[in-house]
Design a protein around this motif. Sequence first.
Motif, PDB file in Angstrom:
ATOM      1  N   GLY A   1       0.792  -1.351  -0.005  1.00 43.17           N
ATOM      2  CA  GLY A   1       0.124  -0.045  -0.107  1.00 43.17           C
ATOM      3  C   GLY A   1       0.955   1.365   0.200  1.00 43.17           C
ATOM      4  O   GLY A   1       0.047   2.389  -0.241  1.00 43.17           O
ATOM      5  N   ILE A   2       2.271   1.016  -0.161  1.00 42.73           N
ATOM      6  CA  ILE A   2       3.070   2.451  -0.287  1.00 42.73           C
ATOM      7  C   ILE A   2       2.641   3.098  -1.537  1.00 42.73           C
ATOM      8  O   ILE A   2       3.409   4.549  -1.775  1.00 42.73           O
ATOM      9  N   GLY A   3       2.221   2.312  -2.012  1.00 40.63           N
ATOM     10  CA  GLY A   3       2.110   2.953  -4.321  1.00 40.63           C
ATOM     11  C   GLY A   3       0.791   3.939  -4.039  1.00 40.63           C
ATOM     12  O   GLY A   3       1.067   4.974  -4.798  1.00 40.63           O
ATOM     13  N   ASN A   4      -0.191   3.392  -2.165  1.00 44.05           N
ATOM     14  CA  ASN A   4      -0.405   4.865  -2.094  1.00 44.05           C
ATOM     15  C   ASN A   4      -0.365   6.267  -2.326  1.00 44.05           C
ATOM     16  O   ASN A   4      -1.338   7.002  -2.576  1.00 44.05           O
ATOM     17  N   LEU A   5       0.631   6.232  -1.552  1.00 42.86           N
ATOM     18  CA  LEU A   5       1.254   7.901  -1.416  1.00 42.86           C
ATOM     19  C   LEU A   5       1.388   8.606  -2.346  1.00 42.86           C
ATOM     20  O   LEU A   5       3.129   9.125  -2.675  1.00 42.86           O
ATOM     21  N   THR A   6       1.303   8.787  -3.648  1.00 46.15           N
ATOM     22  CA  THR A   6       1.530   9.586  -5.028  1.00 46.15           C
ATOM     23  C   THR A   6       2.534  10.119  -5.221  1.00 46.15           C
ATOM     24  O   THR A   6       2.688  10.425  -5.904  1.00 46.15           O
ATOM     25  N   LEU A   7       1.989  11.263  -3.908  1.00 44.61           N
ATOM     26  CA  LEU A   7       2.776  12.499  -4.264  1.00 44.61           C
ATOM     27  C   LEU A   7       4.428  12.864  -3.380  1.00 44.61           C
ATOM     28  O   LEU A   7       4.670  13.651  -3.481  1.00 44.61           O
ATOM     29  N   LEU A   8       4.518  11.239  -2.885  1.00 45.01           N
ATOM     30  CA  LEU A   8       5.714  10.976  -2.057  1.00 45.01           C
ATOM     31  C   LEU A   8       6.536  11.203  -3.011  1.00 45.01           C
ATOM     32  O   LEU A   8       7.093  10.925  -4.155  1.00 45.01           O
ATOM     33  N   GLN A   9       7.909  12.896  -2.675  1.00 47.56           N
ATOM     34  CA  GLN A   9       8.873  12.730  -3.449  1.00 47.56           C
ATOM     35  C   GLN A   9      10.223  12.078  -2.447  1.00 47.56           C
ATOM     36  O   GLN A   9      10.971  11.954  -3.381  1.00 47.56           O
ATOM     37  N   ASN A  10       9.824  11.926  -1.584  1.00 48.63           N
ATOM     38  CA  ASN A  10      11.441  11.738   0.092  1.00 48.63           C
ATOM     39  C   ASN A  10      10.617  10.785   0.402  1.00 48.63           C
ATOM     40  O   ASN A  10       9.405  10.597   1.249  1.00 48.63           O
ATOM     41  N   LEU A  11      11.529   9.059   0.598  1.00 49.93           N
ATOM     42  CA  LEU A  11      11.344   8.052   1.138  1.00 49.93           C
ATOM     43  C   LEU A  11      12.534   7.535   1.966  1.00 49.93           C
ATOM     44  O   LEU A  11      12.946   6.960   1.041  1.00 49.93           O
ATOM     45  N   GLU A  12      12.159   7.796   3.444  1.00 47.99           N
ATOM     46  CA  GLU A  12      13.650   7.220   3.564  1.00 47.99           C
ATOM     47  C   GLU A  12      13.236   6.345   5.104  1.00 47.99           C
ATOM     48  O   GLU A  12      12.830   6.515   5.759  1.00 47.99           O
ATOM     49  N   LEU A  13      13.105   4.892   4.770  1.00 47.43           N
ATOM     50  CA  LEU A  13      13.211   4.326   6.022  1.00 47.43           C
ATOM     51  C   LEU A  13      14.346   3.385   6.343  1.00 47.43           C
ATOM     52  O   LEU A  13      14.225   1.972   6.361  1.00 47.43           O
ATOM     53  N   SER A  14      16.139   4.092   6.109  1.00 47.65           N
ATOM     54  CA  SER A  14      16.760   3.188   6.630  1.00 47.65           C
ATOM     55  C   SER A  14      17.316   2.756   8.525  1.00 47.65           C
ATOM     56  O   SER A  14      16.386   3.591   8.594  1.00 47.65           O
ATOM     57  N   TYR A  15      18.329   2.051   8.307  1.00 44.01           N
ATOM     58  CA  TYR A  15      18.596   1.744   9.808  1.00 44.01           C
ATOM     59  C   TYR A  15      17.180   1.124   9.971  1.00 44.01           C
ATOM     60  O   TYR A  15      17.496   1.751  11.189  1.00 44.01           O
ATOM     61  N   ASN A  16      16.205   0.413   9.769  1.00 44.77           N
ATOM     62  CA  ASN A  16      15.325  -0.473  10.253  1.00 44.77           C
ATOM     63  C   ASN A  16      16.107  -1.563  10.139  1.00 44.77           C
ATOM     64  O   ASN A  16      16.758  -2.488   9.908  1.00 44.77           O
ATOM     65  N   GLN A  17      14.723  -2.862  10.585  1.00 53.65           N
ATOM     66  CA  GLN A  17      14.760  -4.337  10.425  1.00 53.65           C
ATOM     67  C   GLN A  17      14.212  -4.459   9.246  1.00 53.65           C
ATOM     68  O   GLN A  17      13.145  -5.483   9.476  1.00 53.65           O
ATOM     69  N   LEU A  18      13.710  -3.964   8.112  1.00 54.28           N
ATOM     70  CA  LEU A  18      12.575  -4.217   7.065  1.00 54.28           C
ATOM     71  C   LEU A  18      13.357  -5.202   6.579  1.00 54.28           C
ATOM     72  O   LEU A  18      14.284  -5.820   6.046  1.00 54.28           O
TER      73      LEU A  18
END
Length: 547
Positions: free
Chosen positions: A214-231
């Motif tokens: 569902g991350i694809g729902n956020l179609t206005l996103l210009q910057n997505l930063e998800l680093s340094y996690n345990q994804l």
Amino acid sequence: MSAEPIFRENPSRKILFLLSFLSLISLSKTNDLQSLLKFKTSLRNSNTNVFNTWTPNQNSICNFTGITCNSDQTVKEINLSQQNLSGTLPLDAICSLQSIEKLSLGSNSLYGIVTEELSNCTKLQYLDLGMNSFAGKFPDLSSLTQLKFLNLNHSGFSGQFPWKSLENLTSLEFLSLGDNPFDWSPFPLEILNLHKLYRVYLTNSSLEGEIPEGIGNLTLLQNLELSYNQLSGKIPEGITKLKNLWQLELYSNQLSGKFPNGLGNLTNLINFDASTNSLEGDISEIKYLTKLVSLQLFENKFSGEIPIELGEFKSLTNLSLYTNKLTGSIPLNIGSYGNFTYIDVSENFLTGSIPPNMCKNGKMSELLMLQNKFTGGLPENYANCLSLNRLRVNNNSLSGKIPAGIWSLPNLSIIDLTMNQFEGPLSDNVGEAKSLAQLFLSHNQFSGELPATISESTSLVDIELVANQFSGEIPATIGNLKKLSNLHLENNLFSGTIPESLGSCVSLSDINLAGNLFSGKIPASIGSLRSLNSLNLSHNELSGKFQ
């Protein structure tokens, strides 16, 4: 016919209403003054002059530094980021400001807890508490339904973040919660319904599990930063719908699998970093990302070839693909355009020659291509690369002579040519390399004498020339190298006496001159080196005792 009734406005009632209205405004202004003075008191130990104007005898609170008012002179904004503020946050006072829409206190030294009274700031549209030193849990945000901007990054919050309360913040455009030691939780699904978001910064936010489709729902996103996690799991195909992204950072997680089909749809990407994961497969989708400035995919399991199209990327400045399983050659045109500054493709299975034009525009600082199967020589062009700071091409099959100008590059701090088949001399102009700290030439076919001018490279810390064909004497001026810590000249053809001046290299801790043709007495000065831990003079023709 009866006459219509005539209604006349009572002048006294109008005056009474006006007086009541003015009284309310006056009361509101008085209340705002008291709230601001309470706020000032809580931060009285701050090392700042910002509160010098915050005095009761000011004509208006609107003249207070950092305060913006509405037309009725009530407080609309508090803007005090980066003002050396220190103390606790009196939210009872702040949220009694009935018209406040913006609270910006980022990059200060605020501490303590953020209390539940934050829920009374119902008109807030902008909240920045980032880069502070708070403690404890962050309170529920459900009542802040008008919030558009929320920045809490790197502020010391812990415990379980109130993810559920985000679902009410449907006007939110900017969300930054990273670098806080929250309790571990799955990716918050509440975010997926905040369709106005253009930036999401959740780096180092204790997230685990998969990134939802569902991350694809956020179609206005210009910057997505998800680093340094345990994804973990695959990069979802939903990400390929985010065609406005200019920055995508997924590094230092546990992501696996191949790039999703359609990753090449993200044609506006400028910065893409998916390094330090367990991603695999080829990187062919990258060829469509023609606006890339920085591409970081190191420490994964990618295989296959580097797309030749990368050589035509006009804006590419940083390329880091080290520690993968990539094969084939590097596109020869890479770095020919723009201000190319950095390449690291080390620890792969790459073949072919070193691209000649990566320093075409004189900006490249790091050329790191070690542990591959490159052949050919160092391109002549790099002798003019005055910006170069690190040159490391060890463990390849490179050969030929080193362009003379390389030895004297003014900003070069490390030359590492170890384990190749280079030949020829170490040029006299090495003395011009005033920044050179590490000279690693071991296991090649270099020959000739060690030039006396090397003693002018006074930043040298390490000299390692092991297993070459160097000959002649160690220059008597070597004592000028006061920073020299390691001197490895073993297994060459050096001869003559070991100079007494070696004892003037006061930082030496490791000397190995074994397997040469040195003769004469061991200099007594070596015994005075206080930092010396290791000395190997074996397999020479030396005499005398070492004291």
